[in-house]
Write a protein that holds these residues in place. Sequence first.
Motif, short mmCIF file in Angstrom:
data_model
loop_
_atom_site.label_atom_id
_atom_site.label_comp_id
_atom_site.label_asym_id
_atom_site.label_seq_id
_atom_site.Cartn_x
_atom_site.Cartn_y
_atom_site.Cartn_z
N PHE A 1 2.87 1.60 -3.77
CA PHE A 1 1.75 2.38 -4.28
C PHE A 1 0.59 1.53 -4.81
CE2 PHE A 1 5.74 4.72 -5.21
CZ PHE A 1 5.63 5.65 -4.19
N HIS A 2 0.36 0.34 -4.22
CA HIS A 2 -0.82 -0.43 -4.59
C HIS A 2 -1.79 -0.44 -3.41
CE1 HIS A 2 1.55 -1.54 -8.00
NE2 HIS A 2 2.38 -2.27 -7.31
N ALA B 1 0.82 -1.21 0.00
CA ALA B 1 0.00 0.00 0.00
C ALA B 1 0.85 1.26 0.00
CB ALA B 1 -0.95 -0.01 1.20
N PHE B 2 1.93 1.26 0.80
CA PHE B 2 2.60 2.54 1.02
C PHE B 2 3.98 2.65 0.41
CE2 PHE B 2 -0.46 2.30 4.58
CZ PHE B 2 -1.21 3.39 4.21
#
Lengths: 305, 426
Positions: free
Chosen positions: A271-272, A267-268
């Motif tokens: 960037f997904h 996620a971080f």
Amino acid sequence: MAADALTMRGRRARPRVRLMPHLTGWGFVGPATLVIVGLSIFPAVWALILSLRDDNLLAPGSFVGLQNYRDLLDDPDLRAATLHTLLYSVLYVPGSLIIGLPIALALNRPIRFRAFYRTCLFVPYVVSAAATGILANFILDPQFGIVNDLLAGAGIARQGFLQDPSQALLTLVVVSLWGSVGLPIVVYLAALQDIPRELLEAARVDGAGAFRVFRAVTLPQLRPATVFLVIWQTIDALQLFDLVYTTTKGQPLDSTTVIVFYLYQQAFQLFHAGYGAAVAYALFVVTLVVSGGALWYARRGEAPS
Amino acid sequence: MIRKLAIVLAIVPALGFATACGGQSGDDGGKVKVVWWHGQTEAEGQILKDLADEYNKSHPGVEVDPEVGTTNVDEMLQKVQAALAGGEPPDVAYMYGSWSSTLADTPKVVDLSSMVKDPAFGWDDFWPAAREAATVDGKVIGVPSVVDNLGLIYNKKLFDAAGMPYPTKDWTWDDFRTAAKRLTDPGKGVFGTSYVVTGDEDTVWRFWPMVWQQGGAILNSDGKTAAFASPQAVQSLDLWRAMAVDDKSVYLDQNGEKFLPLFYSGKVGMEMAGPWAMRDLADHNVDYGVVPLPGYGGNHQTISGPDNWVVFDNGSKRAQAAKDFLAWLTKPEQDARWSLGSGNLPIRQATSKLPAYKKFAEQFTGADAFLANQANAVQARPSIAGYPDISAKVGDAIDRALLGQETAQQALSGAAAEADKILAKG
């Protein structure tokens, strides 16, 4: 519930002031409700929507339906992370009980400085996982850590600990156990003090030895505490993150990348965010099923007695 | 963790709600506000605050508001993610160069190409690699805030003690390996050199110069397939593998935070590091020297990891004020105060002609060497959306090789196959 009960009573006694009890009730539950809705339910729904999107929280992104969940099934890195989490849980949960119970039994006996020992054993639990992790990093450093100096002094080869792919996860289990064994100790202590003295005495009068008393009386009496601890520690183990973040960051060779750390990376760092949310939801469902299953199993076992 | 994640996710929409209620802020008594998340603390933060104060005094219509944003720039993009979702991003934020492709896809990032085209801005005076890294598909996503490059720093005392000549600017990688082996002394806990094996970009960017030096590339020219598994690259990774596994002359730094402190305390002889280390080196009174990276066939290319000031769109008035401020901030006089004051290389070549630079070079050993090394920073990493994913695969590959789990060939071929898959997805 509280509001309803008040309403019922109010209706029967003085039908005219029906609104007031309502308001009073809501006044009591309102702030808590707001907090729960705002900080739990709303983000949970939002994360669910996010998990259906290809989104990085920066660019507009797009709705992809269940694609993220389909990708979960075909992700070797996630499979590896799941294995790591399982291995960790299988070692950590029974480990914390097996270590916690004897210590609780010992601390339940009338020994000198009992309160002091109890405090000592509980302090690591109060210390934040971040501090525990940083401390572990220092003392377990392969080249410059104090543990390796001690091992070398004892003539044992220096170990890689957190930097050796085959030892890192085991080391993490040990560090977590050190940091969290305070909880099972305290819970077992409380449960031990709840065991009716008559039962223990009756057993002794009937000629049971110390071990027999423990097996036939103490252990069954501790059952509710054990069930609670198993569920609690399992949830804890499945959600392991902070200790990994402060020690290995999932390394070496991803050998300590557990599920929550993996979803954080997705996620971080990569960037997904949508995919990360999907992993989080899958983990949530698994946690729910595991805790529900444990509870059901425990209840079923209780029924006959 | 789920709970923590939930809180993070909760704050995001909550911010949106707050701003929706609060209406448009930013016009403060007729002044145009520029919120500036610079991510700097202590002395560095003070320099930027002073610069902002000075700008505000000379520009009465503007109120530049310097805020730290986050004390750890690693988290800046996360912070801005949250602020963007809430509809109230900062006007200017400090961003790592490795985020450029993601930022280019963000609609709220202001394209600065018209600003840098203005001859008065002096874009040509910025370092070429920094300009290239700030440009993604023709869009200029920011202007450089910090430039750096990788050079080789060495501990003179350790070389003297081993009776060895200092590294030179003509060193080959084989010279480097030989020296590392000779410097290593397990009895004293001294390593010849170190490598960061976090498996993230910190691992990966140290490897690309060796690929470039041999004429190799990260991706093929069409950008659709990986090119980093070439025989030359494999040979380079194998050199590191042999140093780490066979010679045991490499300290493998698991979290990227120990290798420099170990160098300061004389436990490591040589480090691939950048100008950012100079301040700490001075603080620790290390007797050190700086040369360009070792090379192949006389090619000593390095890599530059420039960071950028990125402008976010809060309406055209604020965006224009932010651009004007950045144009002022990156003028050589201000650059000298910010870059040199914080112990960094100047972001503009003109700054190095100022008297302030001379003082800086006297104060910090190796400043001239790092400045000269900027000329070796000629290539940039590909600015494509898939780069972070590819980097993660390459980072794992390098780790596996250095920890002796796979041969260099296996590791890089595997990573290239993964990279091709990522590139095919687009």
